[in-house]
Design a protein around this motif. Structure first.
Motif, PDB file in Angstrom:
ATOM      1  N   MET A   1       0.853  -1.192   0.000  1.00 13.59           N
ATOM      2  CA  MET A   1       0.000   0.000   0.000  1.00 13.59           C
ATOM      3  C   MET A   1       0.889   1.242   0.000  1.00 13.59           C
ATOM      4  O   MET A   1       1.891   1.300   0.703  1.00 13.59           O
ATOM      5  CB  MET A   1      -0.903  -0.009   1.234  1.00 13.59           C
ATOM      6  N   ARG A   2       0.510   2.230  -0.794  1.00 12.77           N
ATOM      7  CA  ARG A   2       1.234   3.488  -0.857  1.00 12.77           C
ATOM      8  C   ARG A   2       0.358   4.619  -0.355  1.00 12.77           C
ATOM      9  O   ARG A   2      -0.874   4.498  -0.325  1.00 12.77           O
ATOM     10  CB  ARG A   2       1.716   3.768  -2.284  1.00 12.77           C
ATOM     11  N   VAL A 317      -6.932  -2.074   0.083  1.00 11.95           N
ATOM     12  CA  VAL A 317      -6.573  -0.727  -0.356  1.00 11.95           C
ATOM     13  C   VAL A 317      -5.141  -0.737  -0.872  1.00 11.95           C
ATOM     14  O   VAL A 317      -4.229  -1.260  -0.223  1.00 11.95           O
ATOM     15  CB  VAL A 317      -6.727   0.278   0.799  1.00 11.95           C
ATOM     16  N   THR A 318      -4.931  -0.157  -2.049  1.00  7.04           N
ATOM     17  CA  THR A 318      -3.587  -0.082  -2.621  1.00  7.04           C
ATOM     18  C   THR A 318      -3.004   1.324  -2.529  1.00  7.04           C
ATOM     19  O   THR A 318      -1.783   1.483  -2.535  1.00  7.04           O
ATOM     20  CB  THR A 318      -3.593  -0.562  -4.079  1.00  7.04           C
ATOM     21  N   GLU A 341       5.614   8.198   8.823  1.00  2.25           N
ATOM     22  CA  GLU A 341       6.161   7.397   9.913  1.00  2.25           C
ATOM     23  C   GLU A 341       5.224   6.245  10.269  1.00  2.25           C
ATOM     24  O   GLU A 341       5.667   5.118  10.525  1.00  2.25           O
ATOM     25  CB  GLU A 341       6.411   8.264  11.145  1.00  2.25           C
ATOM     26  N   ALA A 342       3.918   6.537  10.278  1.00  2.00           N
ATOM     27  CA  ALA A 342       2.938   5.496  10.597  1.00  2.00           C
ATOM     28  C   ALA A 342       2.988   4.384   9.559  1.00  2.00           C
ATOM     29  O   ALA A 342       2.905   3.196   9.900  1.00  2.00           O
ATOM     30  CB  ALA A 342       1.540   6.090  10.673  1.00  2.00           C
ATOM     31  N   LEU A 343       3.102   4.744   8.278  1.00  2.00           N
ATOM     32  CA  LEU A 343       3.183   3.702   7.245  1.00  2.00           C
ATOM     33  C   LEU A 343       4.425   2.848   7.440  1.00  2.00           C
ATOM     34  O   LEU A 343       4.363   1.615   7.298  1.00  2.00           O
ATOM     35  CB  LEU A 343       3.191   4.347   5.856  1.00  2.00           C
ATOM     36  N   GLY A 347       4.450  -1.504   8.444  1.00  2.00           N
ATOM     37  CA  GLY A 347       5.049  -2.589   7.694  1.00  2.00           C
ATOM     38  C   GLY A 347       4.294  -2.986   6.438  1.00  2.00           C
ATOM     39  O   GLY A 347       4.613  -4.009   5.816  1.00  2.00           O
ATOM     40  N   VAL A 348       3.279  -2.193   6.037  1.00  2.00           N
ATOM     41  CA  VAL A 348       2.471  -2.556   4.863  1.00  2.00           C
ATOM     42  C   VAL A 348       2.793  -1.671   3.643  1.00  2.00           C
ATOM     43  O   VAL A 348       2.168  -1.802   2.602  1.00  2.00           O
ATOM     44  CB  VAL A 348       0.966  -2.489   5.166  1.00  2.00           C
ATOM     45  N   GLY A 349       3.762  -0.775   3.763  1.00  2.00           N
ATOM     46  CA  GLY A 349       4.108   0.091   2.649  1.00  2.00           C
ATOM     47  C   GLY A 349       4.925  -0.646   1.609  1.00  2.00           C
ATOM     48  O   GLY A 349       5.621  -1.625   1.902  1.00  2.00           O
ATOM     49  N   GLU A 350       4.858  -0.153   0.387  1.00  2.00           N
ATOM     50  CA  GLU A 350       5.666  -0.745  -0.692  1.00  2.00           C
ATOM     51  C   GLU A 350       7.134  -0.341  -0.538  1.00  2.00           C
ATOM     52  O   GLU A 350       7.420   0.772  -0.140  1.00  2.00           O
ATOM     53  CB  GLU A 350       5.153  -0.280  -2.054  1.00  2.00           C
TER      54      GLU A 350
END
Length: 350
Positions: A1-2, A317-318, A341-343, A347-350
């Motif tokens: 997710m971005r 959600v992408t 920072e939250a992303l 650990g779900v960021g690309e």
């Protein structure tokens, strides 16, 4: 997710300089896209072209360009132009708006929005593919029959073979159409816990054309408020939620009110609308359930946002596009950094 940034449209409490500062910070932080909106004030293409010239790598997206505001050929011209000047950074989001804006501001009848959207996207795709534009539909005829018009070809050569098209859709039939003819979906009031109900018709639309959700961009727009007290954070979102649930469209035709009802908030949605239409906006805002706001927003400190980001990613959600509820641009920059920072923590960021 971005991550994406949803700027909305210019309002009395924002300036072009504020929007540019936020877009530039999102660009530095590695956000994938910045979106601009339009209603009956600032238009999205002008804002996006201005921002694009002063950013480096972030995509610029229309969320949305109103279908009743432009001919499909004009939309294709604008899309091709912005994509060319940005070196392939444009995303075309489209929406039918609502009956009050379509008929009251643009003078275009709102009837049969699904059919008009399908034909409109057909023509936009035809023009962007640089085919001679000839179309004989129920809503659009090009060239006009019996006249001097001829089927013309777009003279600009877009830098990409395909400019991604997104639809802003709410109702089940419109969601299915989105899956069928678009590359992505611009959602509002997306609750991860309700995602299956929304993505099912999109998947059905994809299946119609032999596709799955692979490669389809599910864009959730989420209000974001950084703070320690959830009630205080939610208070900043209440008037926004009340405006859409209570004041967008008419009593008989309000897509956002219908969505809240489908999500299980029917009694509250009716009360919010009754109060809003009675010009009791503060009471309407107070009537929005905290649970509804919390499920459809990112509220609280960074760690809590990170947990909610995990839920959005699990729901499919992408692109998570944050709408900032902040006091000024400096506050907005701090909030964007907190979102990044939250992303990272999620650990779900690309």
């Amino acid at each position: 997710m971005r991550l994406g940034l949803n700027l909305g449209y210019l309002a009395a409490w924002s300036t072009p300089a504020d929007h540019l500062a936020l877009a530039q910070e999102a660009d530095r932080l590695g956000f994938s896209v910045v979106w601009a909106a339009e209603a009956y004030g600032s238009d999205s293409p002008s804002m996006l072209a201005w921002i694009a010239g002063q950013t480096q790598q972030i995509d610029v997206g229309a969320a949305v360009m109103q279908i009743p505001a432009r001919t499909p050929a004009m939309t294709a011209m604008t899309a091709a132009t912005i994509d060319t000047i940005t070196g392939g950074r444009f995303r075309l989001g489209l929406g039918v708006s609502g009956p009050q804006v379509s008929e009251g501001w643009h003078g275009v009848r709102f009837a049969k929005p699904l059919g008009r959207t399908r034909e409109y996207v057909d023509i936009v795709k035809m023009a962007l593919a640089r085919e001679p534009v000839a179309y004989n539909g129920e809503h659009f005829q090009l060239p006009l029959p019996g006249g001097a018009g001829k089927a013309l070809r777009l003279t600009v050569h877009p830098v990409r073979d395909h400019i991604p098209i997104y639809l802003a859709s709410v109702g089940p039939k419109n969601l299915e159409l989105t899956g069928e003819i678009a590359d992505g979906w611009l959602s509002i009031f997306f609750a991860p816990e309700f995602a299956d109900e929304l993505l099912r018709p999109i998947s059905a639309g994809r299946a119609k054309v032999g596709k799955t959700l692979d490669g389809f961009d599910v864009v959730a727009s989420a209000p974001l408020v950084l703070g320690d007290d959830i009630d205080d954070c939610a208070a900043l979102v209440r008037f926004y939620a009340a405006l859409y649930i209570g004041g967008m469209g008419s009593r008989e035709q309000n897509f956002y009110n219908q969505l809240a009802t489908r999500m299980g908030y029917g009694d509250a949605a009716k009360e919010i609308q009754d109060l809003y239409l009675a010009k009791r906006q503060p009471d309407a805002a107070a009537a929005v359930p905290l649970e509804f706001i919390d499920r459809t927003s990112l509220l609280g400190p960074v760690d809590r946002m990170a947990e909610r980001m995990k839920a959005y990613a699990r729901a499919g959600v992408t692109t998570l596009s944050v709408s900032l509820f902040v006091s000024d641009a400096d506050h907005g920059v701090r909030t964007l950094r907190a979102a990044a920072e939250a992303l990272e923590r999620s650990g779900v960021g690309e």
